[in-house]
Scaffold this motif. Structure first.
Motif, PDB file in Angstrom:
ATOM      1  N   SER A  68       0.861  -1.188   0.000  1.00 31.99           N
ATOM      2  CA  SER A  68       0.000   0.000   0.000  1.00 31.99           C
ATOM      3  C   SER A  68       0.895   1.235   0.000  1.00 31.99           C
ATOM      4  O   SER A  68       2.125   1.132   0.117  1.00 31.99           O
ATOM      5  CB  SER A  68      -0.944  -0.022   1.200  1.00 31.99           C
ATOM      6  OG  SER A  68      -0.344   0.593   2.317  1.00 31.99           O
ATOM      7  N   GLY A  69       0.291   2.406  -0.107  1.00 30.19           N
ATOM      8  CA  GLY A  69       1.051   3.651  -0.172  1.00 30.19           C
ATOM      9  C   GLY A  69       1.997   3.839   1.016  1.00 30.19           C
ATOM     10  O   GLY A  69       3.084   4.400   0.875  1.00 30.19           O
ATOM     11  N   THR A  70       1.580   3.357   2.174  1.00 30.20           N
ATOM     12  CA  THR A  70       2.397   3.478   3.376  1.00 30.20           C
ATOM     13  C   THR A  70       3.783   2.862   3.173  1.00 30.20           C
ATOM     14  O   THR A  70       4.796   3.383   3.638  1.00 30.20           O
ATOM     15  CB  THR A  70       1.660   2.813   4.564  1.00 30.20           C
ATOM     16  OG1 THR A  70       0.393   3.474   4.711  1.00 30.20           O
ATOM     17  CG2 THR A  70       2.430   2.925   5.853  1.00 30.20           C
ATOM     18  N   PHE A  95      -2.724  12.812   6.831  1.00 30.01           N
ATOM     19  CA  PHE A  95      -1.730  11.975   6.160  1.00 30.01           C
ATOM     20  C   PHE A  95      -0.316  12.502   6.366  1.00 30.01           C
ATOM     21  O   PHE A  95       0.622  11.725   6.557  1.00 30.01           O
ATOM     22  CB  PHE A  95      -2.100  11.765   4.687  1.00 30.01           C
ATOM     23  CG  PHE A  95      -3.289  10.842   4.562  1.00 30.01           C
ATOM     24  CD1 PHE A  95      -3.141   9.482   4.750  1.00 30.01           C
ATOM     25  CD2 PHE A  95      -4.564  11.340   4.357  1.00 30.01           C
ATOM     26  CE1 PHE A  95      -4.230   8.619   4.707  1.00 30.01           C
ATOM     27  CE2 PHE A  95      -5.661  10.493   4.307  1.00 30.01           C
ATOM     28  CZ  PHE A  95      -5.499   9.129   4.476  1.00 30.01           C
ATOM     29  N   THR A 148      -5.420  14.306   1.579  1.00 36.85           N
ATOM     30  CA  THR A 148      -6.691  13.616   1.383  1.00 36.85           C
ATOM     31  C   THR A 148      -7.657  13.788   2.547  1.00 36.85           C
ATOM     32  O   THR A 148      -8.860  13.597   2.394  1.00 36.85           O
ATOM     33  CB  THR A 148      -6.419  12.109   1.151  1.00 36.85           C
ATOM     34  OG1 THR A 148      -5.240  12.004   0.354  1.00 36.85           O
ATOM     35  CG2 THR A 148      -7.560  11.432   0.436  1.00 36.85           C
ATOM     36  N   ASP A 175       4.367  13.204  -1.471  1.00 36.61           N
ATOM     37  CA  ASP A 175       3.316  12.181  -1.465  1.00 36.61           C
ATOM     38  C   ASP A 175       2.225  12.608  -2.463  1.00 36.61           C
ATOM     39  O   ASP A 175       1.594  13.652  -2.272  1.00 36.61           O
ATOM     40  CB  ASP A 175       2.744  12.088  -0.034  1.00 36.61           C
ATOM     41  CG  ASP A 175       1.493  11.207   0.066  1.00 36.61           C
ATOM     42  OD1 ASP A 175       0.909  10.847  -0.969  1.00 36.61           O
ATOM     43  OD2 ASP A 175       1.098  10.905   1.218  1.00 36.61           O
ATOM     44  N   ILE A 177      -0.211  10.294  -3.382  1.00 36.51           N
ATOM     45  CA  ILE A 177      -1.053   9.088  -3.368  1.00 36.51           C
ATOM     46  C   ILE A 177      -2.469   9.393  -3.855  1.00 36.51           C
ATOM     47  O   ILE A 177      -3.074   8.591  -4.563  1.00 36.51           O
ATOM     48  CB  ILE A 177      -1.025   8.419  -1.969  1.00 36.51           C
ATOM     49  CG1 ILE A 177       0.397   7.924  -1.675  1.00 36.51           C
ATOM     50  CG2 ILE A 177      -2.020   7.250  -1.896  1.00 36.51           C
ATOM     51  CD1 ILE A 177       0.612   7.321  -0.307  1.00 36.51           C
ATOM     52  N   GLN A 200      -4.595   2.774  -5.651  1.00 32.95           N
ATOM     53  CA  GLN A 200      -6.051   2.673  -5.464  1.00 32.95           C
ATOM     54  C   GLN A 200      -6.815   3.988  -5.510  1.00 32.95           C
ATOM     55  O   GLN A 200      -7.963   4.049  -5.114  1.00 32.95           O
ATOM     56  CB  GLN A 200      -6.349   1.948  -4.140  1.00 32.95           C
ATOM     57  CG  GLN A 200      -6.133   2.767  -2.875  1.00 32.95           C
ATOM     58  CD  GLN A 200      -4.713   2.716  -2.341  1.00 32.95           C
ATOM     59  OE1 GLN A 200      -3.778   2.470  -3.086  1.00 32.95           O
ATOM     60  NE2 GLN A 200      -4.539   2.953  -1.062  1.00 32.95           N
ATOM     61  N   LYS A 201      -6.156   5.045  -5.986  1.00 29.28           N
ATOM     62  CA  LYS A 201      -6.884   6.319  -6.023  1.00 29.28           C
ATOM     63  C   LYS A 201      -6.981   6.767  -7.482  1.00 29.28           C
ATOM     64  O   LYS A 201      -7.717   6.159  -8.243  1.00 29.28           O
ATOM     65  CB  LYS A 201      -6.219   7.299  -5.049  1.00 29.28           C
ATOM     66  CG  LYS A 201      -6.236   6.650  -3.639  1.00 29.28           C
ATOM     67  CD  LYS A 201      -5.812   7.496  -2.495  1.00 29.28           C
ATOM     68  CE  LYS A 201      -5.794   6.632  -1.224  1.00 29.28           C
ATOM     69  NZ  LYS A 201      -5.367   7.333  -0.032  1.00 29.28           N
TER      70      LYS A 201
HETATM   71  C1  LIG Z   1      -4.430   7.039   1.016  1.00 28.71           C
HETATM   72  C2  LIG Z   1      -3.276   7.903   1.376  1.00 28.71           C
HETATM   73  C3  LIG Z   1      -2.174   7.417   2.094  1.00 28.71           C
HETATM   74  C4  LIG Z   1      -2.134   6.027   2.668  1.00 28.71           C
HETATM   75  O1  LIG Z   1      -1.974   5.076   1.679  1.00 28.71           O
HETATM   76  P1  LIG Z   1      -2.268   3.533   1.986  1.00 28.71           P
HETATM   77  O2  LIG Z   1      -2.348   2.959   0.608  1.00 28.71           O
HETATM   78  O3  LIG Z   1      -3.525   3.471   2.764  1.00 28.71           O
HETATM   79  O4  LIG Z   1      -1.090   3.007   2.738  1.00 28.71           O
HETATM   80  C5  LIG Z   1      -1.114   8.273   2.315  1.00 28.71           C
HETATM   81  N1  LIG Z   1      -1.113   9.535   1.872  1.00 28.71           N
HETATM   82  C6  LIG Z   1      -2.165  10.046   1.193  1.00 28.71           C
HETATM   83  C7  LIG Z   1      -2.113  11.465   0.719  1.00 28.71           C
HETATM   84  C8  LIG Z   1      -3.269   9.242   0.925  1.00 28.71           C
HETATM   85  O5  LIG Z   1      -4.314   9.752   0.259  1.00 28.71           O
END
Ligand SMILES: *Cc1c(COP(=O)(O)O)cnc(C)c1O
Length: 398
Positions: A68-70, A95, A148, A175, A177, A200-201
């Protein structure tokens, strides 16, 4: 609605990620998993690693992790820094706070600036702080492009100019994401050293992939980095990727999906993708203003194309409202996180999304405002409808 009953029609997944996965991506993944050391995979990997660079607007390597993004946040930190290094982070919201917490856990010192969850990072304040750091103890500046939790976008190009104006050697880690593939973002042109992203976004994929786009300076820094790392280490990944391979089993079926998603974004054209998101965001704000509700982001220049966070009127709980939306209209809206829990709800308008999906979303919100007896004026959905009509491709004055 009983959870075990079948709700007719499609669920409206209007959280700001994960987003609606388009049928084309679902079909692309519905294919046997192949030998990741065979020729068919090699051709796929070469193509997908090329396409994904176009989405980041970079000619430099983009690393794809099955995480995942983390995970990609961690990869960005552990590859570029050493224990005890100082990083400057801007508190845009939830975030940014999580990224800072991670730095703390890893033994990296972090300094948090800002803290107003309604405003973007301030490049002038960053420049001032970097100018004070004459000994260059700050090793990186970390910014969340699209926060987010609040729907606030920071100007990354301006942060780059601030670092340059201070003549400071700090790396720029960003970031993206919830902005990549939704809001204009240029890894190379904006001089970003590491861009962090997730699948996933805006990329319209299921969760499970994340990314680090690199710069030459970041790769140089990684050679001197003394953080303990193994799985996240860029070096073996870069060596294997150069020939279209991965150092361990990749998420093959998600890569089929990534290949398709990149094709879709590039077929539509990135500029058209960004304009579509900006227009849907404007239509959403038109509805919110007509309802007489407040947008959390207080700086109109920083409004997000991916999502809109809306402040609940005093005495009304955002989560109780979201429950009414889910139970009556089979739609999920984003919840308020930590500092703004219960106080805001978020409408995701990113990913595979069009005018009629937005109208379904806004209609659901307006009906639920009525059902939940949240004070508001009627006509928000109608105002958005008028805006979308007047800015449609076929409108005379569009
Ligand atoms: C969703 C999100 C994350 C977390 O990502 P995960 O895939 O849940 O680990 C981190 N930073 C931002 C800006 C996000 O929107």
């Amino acid at each position: 609605m009983r959870l075990n009953s079948h709700p007719a029609g499609r669920h409206f997944l209007q959280i700001p990620g994960p987003t609606n996965v388009p049928d084309r991506v679902l079909r692309a993944m519905d294919y046997p998993t192949i030998d990741h050391r065979g020729p068919e995979f090699n051709a796929l990997a070469k193509k997908v690693l090329r396409s994904v660079r176009q989405v980041f607007q970079t000619k430099q390597p983009v690393i794809v992790y099955p995480a995942s993004g983390t995970g990609a946040w961690e990869a960005a930190l552990v590859n570029t820094l050493s224990p005890g290094d100082l990083v400057l982070m801007w508190e845009t919201g939830h975030f940014a706070s999580l990224w800072k917490k991670m730095a703390d856990k890893l033994g990296i010192k972090s300094e948090f600036m800002g803290g107003d969850w309604r405003k973007p990072a301030d490049p002038a304040a960053i420049e001032k702080r970097l100018k004070e750091d004459t000994g260059h103890t700050i090793k990186a500046v970390c910014i969340v492009h699209n926060e987010t939790s609040t729907g606030v976008v920071s100007d990354i190009s301006a942060v780059r100019r601030a670092i340059d104006a201070a003549k400071h050697p700090a790396l720029l880690l960003v970031d993206t994401i919830s902005s990549l593939g939704s809001i204009d973002y240029r890894h190379d042109a904006w001089g970003v050293d590491v861009t962090v992203a997730g699948s996933q976004k805006g990329l319209m994929l299921p969760p499970g992939l994340s990314f680090n786009a690199l710069s030459e300076k970041a790769i140089e820094a990684s050679k001197a980095s003394k953080m303990v790392k193994a799985f996240w280490n860029w070096d073996e990944m870069l060596a294997a990727n150069a020939n279209g391979w991965f150092p361990y089993t990749p998420a093959t079926n998600l890569l089929y999906g990534l290949n398709e998603a990149c094709d879709m974004l590039l077929e539509e054209g990135l500029d058209a993708v960004f304009a579509r998101h900006a227009r849907h965001a404007e239509a959403t704000r038109t509805a919110v203003n007509a309802w007489g509700l407040e947008i959390l982001c207080s700086d109109p220049k920083a409004y997000s194309g991916s999502l809109t966070a809306i402040v609940m009127p005093e005495g009304h709980d955002a989560d109780a409202f979201r429950k009414v939306v889910l139970e009556n209209f089979n739609m999920s809206l984003g919840q308020g996180l930590t500092k703004v829990a219960g106080k805001v709800f978020r409408i995701g308008h990113l990913g595979d999304f069009n005018d009629l999906m937005l109208m379904g979303t806004l209609s659901g919100v307006e009906m639920a405002l009525g059902l939940a007896k949240v004070p508001h004026k009627a006509g928000g959905a109608q105002a958005a409808l008028t805006y979308l009509r007047d800015t449609a491709p076929g409108a005379r004055n569009a």
